[in-house]
Design an enzyme around this catalytic site. Structure first.
Site, PDB file in Angstrom:
ATOM      1  N   ASP A 488     -13.916 -25.484   0.658  1.00  0.00           N
ATOM      2  CA  ASP A 488     -15.316 -25.912   0.723  1.00  0.00           C
ATOM      3  C   ASP A 488     -15.472 -27.420   0.575  1.00  0.00           C
ATOM      4  OD1 ASP A 488     -16.804 -23.617   1.167  1.00  0.00           O
ATOM      5  OD2 ASP A 488     -16.736 -23.025  -0.944  1.00  0.00           O
ATOM      6  N   GLU A 632     -10.636 -27.309  -6.722  1.00  0.00           N
ATOM      7  CA  GLU A 632     -10.010 -27.835  -5.501  1.00  0.00           C
ATOM      8  C   GLU A 632      -9.373 -29.205  -5.716  1.00  0.00           C
ATOM      9  OE1 GLU A 632     -13.020 -26.302  -5.519  1.00  0.00           O
ATOM     10  OE2 GLU A 632     -13.388 -25.216  -3.643  1.00  0.00           O
ATOM     11  N   HIS A 639      -7.132 -17.944  -5.561  1.00  0.00           N
ATOM     12  CA  HIS A 639      -7.311 -17.335  -4.242  1.00  0.00           C
ATOM     13  C   HIS A 639      -6.057 -17.529  -3.369  1.00  0.00           C
ATOM     14  CE1 HIS A 639     -10.582 -16.881  -0.916  1.00  0.00           C
ATOM     15  NE2 HIS A 639      -9.416 -16.642  -0.363  1.00  0.00           N
TER      16      HIS A 639
HETATM   17  C1  GLC Z   1     -14.696 -20.580  -3.459  1.00  0.00           C
HETATM   18  C2  GLC Z   1     -15.480 -20.013  -2.313  1.00  0.00           C
HETATM   19  C3  GLC Z   1     -14.590 -19.764  -1.113  1.00  0.00           C
HETATM   20  C4  GLC Z   1     -13.774 -20.978  -0.772  1.00  0.00           C
HETATM   21  C5  GLC Z   1     -13.027 -21.482  -1.986  1.00  0.00           C
HETATM   22  C6  GLC Z   1     -12.286 -22.783  -1.737  1.00  0.00           C
HETATM   23  O1  GLC Z   1     -13.838 -19.623  -3.974  1.00  0.00           O
HETATM   24  O2  GLC Z   1     -16.114 -18.811  -2.682  1.00  0.00           O
HETATM   25  O3  GLC Z   1     -15.357 -19.393   0.002  1.00  0.00           O
HETATM   26  O4  GLC Z   1     -12.887 -20.641   0.273  1.00  0.00           O
HETATM   27  O5  GLC Z   1     -13.938 -21.696  -3.034  1.00  0.00           O
HETATM   28  O6  GLC Z   1     -13.125 -23.861  -1.575  1.00  0.00           O
END
Ligand code: GLC
Length: 797
Positions: A488, A632, A639
């Site tokens: 994001d 990030e 994830h």
């Molecule tokens: C959050 C968002 C996801 C995105 C991730 C990385 O987990 O829900 O959509 O891909 O951040 O920015």
């Protein structure tokens, strides 16, 4: 430090100390009536949407995080001492107060022992119903008769729209009414208006909730919060409880609460059941009928059994027995259950997600399907259909789909510059796995509308998805980053190019070629293969930096992620996806993953990038706004961890894959819960990396892409049980220390008992596969040979 343990037999996590480092929560109910409850009975309830249907209040970012909640206070009428049946909110000293919380599949049981009184409160929403039970059994464990009063407490939202309720007070403080009618509390909002049930998102309508208490005569009630709590007090010392008497208050504006008082006299050893029922709808009609039908302990007990057996049956699709008990607890209960909850609520309802993300985030929700496919293929299919109708005719997608307000065929398309570059490419991960799980190849031919106008077969939707990115490539032949790719924070704009999306696209084209080939469309398959060749050539020409792949090329030609770059030099996603997509050469794949090991691996997981962003322009990488070492900005973004595991498995590195898996596996932290701080039974979005002052702390639990990918990478890659259209592939990639493992898998209505042995302690490589006594060629169990019950023995060597 350990705060609890996994009870795999009961499929529960048992918290033995209530003073956990953070509130450890669970989910109740369904996508119709959802609820969150913590180990201290904190949390809220909502109808369809946590943003627009929230009828129980949570004050976000409160101290503690989880208040108010669903409280039951007990007061000794002789001594005047009082406590709550969960440790908080009264918070008696833990030397005298004992509490156990059992979080199960959509129910939670909180037990307390204090001053010779035991209580056991079971919270759940019966299957398919719009109300919740708080079923409390109170037992006198002392040797003298006891006179007690019990008080219930919950706090209703004024407006069901969260932001109206919490922010627009000049309006929301004047719309609620509370009263007692026919022994039910009636809470009405905008009582002068009518109910507009067909238009859920209309805030200007009347909304109702109700509450009932059964099992003892009602002595009093309060529906006005201040009358119950008193001024300058809080949930830990409510005036009514201290005084020992409710004041029968009727809320008229300000804030409403739900409190009943019941007095009970208990002989030594005697138990009494109280049943609280709380739901939405008009008390006089819906509430009354519900109480008539469900208002008995025997009914509550029956409903609890039905709920448990239904949810447990969803966990039957895969059962594992490996040498790692923590891994087993995750696989057999918590990873699939966590995936189910993420699938249900996307990123909209938790103690951190306050409904501001209202609906199903497109990319997240397509990925979430991977976590529930084996357990609930029907739900997977209908979610995929919903998301396919969120794709617009040009091939991009609407970023958030609101199932309660989605009108395919007439939704406005996003402005071109607001498209995310990755959204529809996730279909290439989810749809083939759905088809492989079910064998439903006809799905590719199903016609579905686009969100804005027109329609196409599912295969047509997939082609448009590919064309969307092929039509939006930059000067180096790579797809443009647009508003964001998976990250994001990455703002590459209309001409900047994303290598991550290039790898996604490369994989998408390969998948499309294969599907088209199977469907008898050779020209389509050839088209995709050609496009992929051209794309892969551009990738090879511009993106390899000798030991790793770069991650982007900016609009101004800046190449991000080279050796010359001080910040974000190595970026995880492009390394792991170079392997997953098959676009890296074997040498590149090995080198890129070695770079990941050397530069990004930590004991708590793989960092998203390194070194952190500090001076990089916010116009390109918004991650610079986060503290270095989290989210990030060079944090461990959970994830992505499953992708790291998958990439290592694809290379046959089982030891490394498993090392990475345990680094981010919640249960691996059960006996040192102070490191992660959050629930040791569910995934969290992000973990602080070593470059931060708080390595290992994890945040934003439950609703995360980490859930689906953790489960998927473990089952499909580590254990290697992979459905294909023609059968079930068995291709484990495990740590060499494992002597083997067992799996019971349900696959297209058939049951397989799979025993894998690893006598030579290798990581990968099936040397023998025997199905019901018959030796197979290779590692596939062909679907036509499967019986209803199957025994499979696998040898690695
Ligand atoms: C959050 C968002 C996801 C995105 C991730 C990385 O987990 O829900 O959509 O891909 O951040 O920015």
């Amino acid at each position: 430090m350990q705060y609890g343990y996994f009870d795999d037999k009961a499929r529960e996590y048992v918290i033995t100390r209530p003073d956990t480092p953070a509130s450890w929560s669970n989910y109740l109910g369904s996508t119709e009536y959802g609820a969150i409850i913590t180990n201290n009975a904190g949390g809220y309830s909502f109808y369809q949407s946590a943003a627009q249907g929230r009828f129980l209040r949570l004050r976000f970012n409160s101290i503690p995080m989880d208040q108010p909640g669903r409280y039951i206070y007990l007061r000794d009428r002789d001594s005047g001492d009082y406590w709550s049946t969960s440790w908080q909110p009264v918070g008696k000293p833990l030397k005298e107060y004992k509490s156990t919380c059992r979080h199960g599949t959509a129910y939670t049981v909180i037990e307390s022992d204090y001053a010779g009184i035991n209580s056991q409160t079971t919270y759940f929403v019966p299957l398919g119903q719009l109300f919740e039970y708080w079923w409390v059994r109170i037992t006198n464990t002392s040797d003298r008769p006891r006179k007690l009063s019990a008080f219930t407490y919950c706090e209703f939202s004024n407006n069901w729209d969260t932001s109206q309720d919490l922010v627009n007070l000049q309006y929301s403080l004047f719309i609620v009414k509370g009263e007692m009618r026919d022994n039910l509390l009636r809470i009405a909002i905008n009582d002068n208006l009518t109910v507009d049930a067909s238009n859920f998102i209309n805030n200007d309508q009347s909304r109702h909730s109700w509450m009932a208490l059964l099992g003892a005569p009602i002595v009093g009630f309060d529906t006005d919060r201040t009358s119950f709590l008193g001024t300058y007090r809080s949930y830990h010392n409510p005036l009514a409880v201290e005084r020992g008497l409710c004041s029968n208050s009727k809320a008229y504006g300000d804030n409403a609460c739900g409190s009943f008082q019941a007095d009970l006299d208990l002989a030594p050893g005697e138990s009494r059941d109280l049943l609280v029922m709380l739901g939405i709808g008009e008390s006089g009609s819906f509430g009354k009928c519900t109480v008539e039908e469900f208002g008995s302990v025997s009914r509550a007990e029956k409903e609890l059994q039905t709920l448990k057996s239904t949810l447990h049956s969803r966990l039957e699709s895969l059962k594992v027995e490996t040498p790692d008990p923590e891994f087993n607890s995750m696989m057999n209960v918590w990873a699939p259950y966590n995936s189910q909850v993420s699938f249900n609520w996307s990123r909209s309802a938790s103690l951190v997600y306050n409904g501001e993300r209202n609906g199903l985030g497109f990319r997240d929700s397509v990925q979430d399907v991977l976590g529930i496919l084996a357990a609930d293929p029907e739900a997977a299919r209908s979610r995929l259909e919903l998301m396919l109708t969120g794709q617009v005719a040009c091939g991009g997608a609407i970023p958030v789909i609101k199932p309660f307000d989605h009108h395919p065929g007439s939704e406005p398309a996003p402005a071109d510059e607001h498209f995310r570059s990755d959204d529809c490419l996730w279909f290439f991960n989810a749809i083939p796995v759905y088809v492989a799980e079910t064998g439903d190849e006809a799905f590719y031919r199903k016609i579905l509308p686009y969100a804005d106008h027109g329609e196409a077969t599912v295969l047509g939707h997939l082609r448009r998805a590919l064309e969307f990115n092929l039509e939006r490539t930059g000067r180096h032949g790579l797809p443009c980053g647009l508003e964001a790719d998976w990250n994001d924070c990455l703002k590459l704009g209309y001409h900047g190019e994303s290598l991550f999306v290039a790898f996604q696209l490369s994989m998408g084209l390969a998948v499309y070629a294969e599907v088209a080939g199977r469907l008898g469309l050779p020209a389509e398959a050839e088209w995709a293969r050609k496009q992929r060749e051209v794309l892969n050539t551009s990738i090879q020409k511009h993106c390899w930096d000798g030991e790793w792949f770069i991650w982007a090329i900016g609009e101004d030609g800046t190449v991000y992620g080279t050796k010359d770059f001080a910040e974000g030099q190595v970026y995880l996603n492009t390394q792991v996806w170079s392997v997953i997509s098959g676009a890296a050469t074997p040498e590149q794949a090995e080198k890129a993953m070695q770079t990941v090991k050397d530069r990004l691996a930590t004991p708590y997981g793989l960092m998203l990038s390194a070194p952190p962003f500090i001076k990089t322009s916010i116009d390109v990488m918004r991650a610079v706004l986060f503290n270095p070492g989290i989210k990030e900005n060079a944090g461990i973004f959970n994830h992505t961890q499953g992708w790291g595991v998958m990439a290592e498995c694809l290379l046959g590195h089982g030891d490394r894959a498993y090392e990475y898996y345990r680094a981010f596996m919640p249960a691996a932290y059960n006996d040192r819960a102070e490191v992660r701080q959050c629930e040791p039974y569910v995934q969290a979005q992000t973990t602080y990396a070593g470059i931060s002052p708080r390595p290992g702390n994890a945040r934003t639990t439950w609703l995360t892409g980490a859930a689906a990918w953790a489960y998927f990478s473990a089952t499909h890659y580590l254990l290697g049980i992979r459905p294909e259209i023609d059968g079930l592939r068995i291709d484990p990639c495990i740590p060499s220390t494992w002597p083997g493992f067992k799996v019971i898998r349900q696959f297209r209505g058939k049951r397989l008992e799979i025993v894998v042995s690893n006598p030579n302690h290798v990581c990968r490589g099936v040397t023998s596969l025997v199905l019901n006594g018959e030796t197979m060629e290779g590692s596939l169990l062909p679907i036509q040979l499967l019986k209803n019950e199957n025994r499979v023995t696998v040898t690695l060597g």
